[in-house]
Structures are given as structure tokens and as C-alpha cells.
Write a protein that holds these residues in place. Structure first.
Motif, short mmCIF file in Angstrom:
data_model
loop_
_atom_site.label_atom_id
_atom_site.label_comp_id
_atom_site.label_asym_id
_atom_site.label_seq_id
_atom_site.Cartn_x
_atom_site.Cartn_y
_atom_site.Cartn_z
N LYS A 51 45.93 19.33 39.81
CA LYS A 51 45.54 18.77 38.51
C LYS A 51 44.59 17.59 38.71
O LYS A 51 43.62 17.43 37.97
CB LYS A 51 46.77 18.34 37.71
N GLU B 73 40.45 17.06 37.47
CA GLU B 73 39.96 15.92 36.71
C GLU B 73 38.98 15.06 37.51
O GLU B 73 38.23 14.27 36.94
CB GLU B 73 41.13 15.06 36.24
N HIS B 74 39.02 15.16 38.85
CA HIS B 74 38.16 14.36 39.73
C HIS B 74 37.50 15.26 40.78
O HIS B 74 37.82 15.18 41.97
CB HIS B 74 38.99 13.27 40.44
#
Length: 91
Positions: free
Chosen positions: A21, A25-26
Motif C-alpha cells: 500500500k 502511494e509513494h
């Protein structure tokens, strides 16, 4: 599988799920990891898990493979993302 081993496996799976996750996101973080690397999790303050995790990675990697440790320095408590619920009884 012994109970201790099971707990380590479960912790590892939880950390991998959270890491997946995180990299979604990064993506810039994920870009730093070589494509041929064997990635393993490490947790600050948990030497037993860390030894186990690295041992598993080394077994999987074989000779010549690059090992990359992901060091989890801080993790927030698990919580539900559900904002509202209803309860109904089936007839």
C-alpha cells in the motif's frame, strides 16, 4: 508449523501488505529498489523478527542475488476504514 513460526509469518504478511500500500502511494520509493532484488522486512525494535526475516530472504535469494531490507521505523495501529455500518437480520 510451530506457533512461533506462524506468528512470524503472519507479521511478515501484514508488513508486506502495508508495504505494498505504501509503494502504491509513494512510487518514487519503489523505484529505488532494483528489479532483481529480494526484498525483506525489518522492524526497529524487533530483533527476533528481523533475524527470521533476513534468514528467510537469504534462503530464497541464493547466491549472487541482491538483498534489500525495508526498515519499518514506525507503523500506525490497524484500524478499519469503514465510516458507517448498519445491521440487518436475514429472515
Amino acid at each position: 508449523m510451530k506457533r512461533t513460526e506462524k506468528k512470524l509469518v503472519e507479521k511478515n504478511l501484514d508488513l508486506i501488505f502495508e508495504f505494498e500500500k505504501y509503494v502504491l502511494e509513494h512510487p518514487e520509493f519503489a523505484a529505488k529498489i532494483p528489479k532483481d532484488a529480494v526484498v525483506f522486512m525489518q522492524v526497529v525494535g524487533d530483533p527476533k523478527f528481523n533475524r527470521w526475516s533476513e534468514r528467510q530472504a537469504r534462503k530464497q535469494a541464493g547466491s549472487g542475488a541482491r538483498l534489500v531490507s525495508i526498515i519499518v521505523k514506525k507503523i500506525r495501529p490497524v484500524h478499519s476504514r469503514i465510516d458507517a455500518l448498519d445491521l440487518e437480520f436475514a429472515a
